[in-house]
Design an enzyme around this catalytic site. Structure first.
Site, PDB file in Angstrom:
ATOM      1  N   ASP A  55     -30.813 -58.220  27.039  1.00 55.63           N
ATOM      2  CA  ASP A  55     -30.663 -57.134  26.863  1.00 55.63           C
ATOM      3  C   ASP A  55     -31.110 -56.397  25.573  1.00 55.63           C
ATOM      4  O   ASP A  55     -31.164 -57.026  24.403  1.00 55.63           O
ATOM      5  CB  ASP A  55     -29.011 -56.763  26.970  1.00 55.63           C
ATOM      6  CG  ASP A  55     -28.326 -57.102  28.330  1.00 55.63           C
ATOM      7  OD1 ASP A  55     -29.473 -57.321  29.312  1.00 55.63           O
ATOM      8  OD2 ASP A  55     -27.358 -57.238  28.531  1.00 55.63           O
ATOM      9  N   ARG A  56     -31.339 -55.097  25.491  1.00 51.67           N
ATOM     10  CA  ARG A  56     -31.905 -54.370  24.497  1.00 51.67           C
ATOM     11  C   ARG A  56     -31.107 -54.526  23.288  1.00 51.67           C
ATOM     12  O   ARG A  56     -31.746 -54.646  22.233  1.00 51.67           O
ATOM     13  CB  ARG A  56     -31.949 -52.800  24.775  1.00 51.67           C
ATOM     14  CG  ARG A  56     -32.637 -51.998  23.653  1.00 51.67           C
ATOM     15  CD  ARG A  56     -32.609 -50.488  24.253  1.00 51.67           C
ATOM     16  NE  ARG A  56     -33.216 -49.953  23.057  1.00 51.67           N
ATOM     17  CZ  ARG A  56     -34.021 -48.469  23.222  1.00 51.67           C
ATOM     18  NH1 ARG A  56     -33.848 -48.083  24.395  1.00 51.67           N
ATOM     19  NH2 ARG A  56     -34.558 -47.814  22.242  1.00 51.67           N
TER      20      ARG A  56
END
Length: 296
Positions: free
Chosen positions: A135-136
């Site tokens: 995830d970012r």
């Protein structure tokens, strides 16, 4: 393209209204047009939040979509391991792995294309080298394939659940058992589409195991091992037992302005190189998370 708002359209946001009239274009794409003044109402540029009035004259000048090939960008990368087939990257929090959802630059893929002469093409032109994702705002170790053969061998290990993935997570509250296992299916939240949920009987099978590493007043530091790789898996599972990851406001944790992210780090991965040799790669806890722990 020209449109005229009807009386029944009064009060609708311009981006939502245009998306209904132009279903072949994504809402994020339409929002980009609005922000770049390619959408004008009564001859003037507007914001995406503009609400329509009856008889508004709307003009749209569509922009060409971004190229379907990622481009190289000179972005620094920290390399944990590299050979002729595989690279292990220490991904920083905030970096998107590949283009999507309105993000077309500053990604890990852009950085990889600048750093390496060859990358696998199995994932297509927008995802060269990418075998799995983080995830970012999750930091830590991520594997990249330099060629198609390496990609296929790594992908087989991921799909066969032969790769050990271990994360570090700081969660809210006191996790009472020293160890535990969460085995709940994960599905898209039917109400909040940006979230996943473990509250439904249906979904994709998922399990996460945790071990307490350290206890703080009001917080617990966990080592989490996952046997599946579902979207937001650790964040969803820990929130489902009422111990959301610190800073993860999407799953119910209060905001932590001094942290600026959620406290989740891909710490260790164990896999086999294409040659067959077992490899263990670790990414140390980054300085921002170490510093935040020091304030507890």
């Amino acid at each position: 393209m020209r449109f005229t708002a009807d009386p029944a359209d009064t009060g609708q946001r311009i981006d939502q209204w245009l998306h209904a009239h132009l279903p072949d274009f994504s809402r994020s794409r339409i929002q980009e047009w609005i922000k770049s003044a390619r959408v004008r109402v009564n001859g003037a540029a507007v914001k995406t939040s503009y609400t329509l009035r009856a008889a508004d004259a709307v003009e749209v000048e569509p922009a060409d979509p971004p190229p379907l090939n990622a481009t190289a960008e000179d972005i620094p990368l920290r390399i944990l391991y590299e050979d002729a087939d595989v690279v292990a990257i220490d991904k920083p929090a905030g970096m998107v792995v590949h283009a999507g959802a309105g993000v077309h630059s500053g990604t890990l893929v852009n950085a990889l294309l600048h750093r390496f002469a060859t990358l696998s093409g199995v994932g297509g032109p927008l995802r060269p080298g990418i075998v799995h994702r983080l995830d970012r705002f999750t930091s830590g170790v991520l594997l990249v394939a330099k060629n198609d053969a390496a990609h296929q061998k790594l992908a087989a290990q991921f799909s066969g659940r032969e790769i050990e993935k271990v994360y570090l997570a700081l969660v809210h509250g006191t996790v009472k058992p020293e160890t535990g296992r969460i085995e709940r299916p994960i599905a898209r939240d039917p109400v909040h589409r940006a979230r996943m949920t473990a509250r439904l009987a249906e979904g994709r099978a998922a399990w996460s195991e945790y071990r307490v590493l350290r206890r703080f007043p009001d917080f617990t530091l966990l080592e989490v091992r996952i046997g599946t790789g579902r979207t937001h898996q650790i964040r969803v599972h820990l929130a489902s037992i009422r111990h959301p990851v610190v800073g993860d406001t999407l799953y119910g944790a209060p905001a932590q302005p001094l942290l600026g992210r959620y406290f989740l780090h891909a710490h260790r991965i164990r896999f086999h190189l294409p040659s067959g040799r077992e490899m263990l790669i670790e990414s140390p806890l980054p300085p921002d998370l170490e510093a935040w722990l020091g304030t507890l």
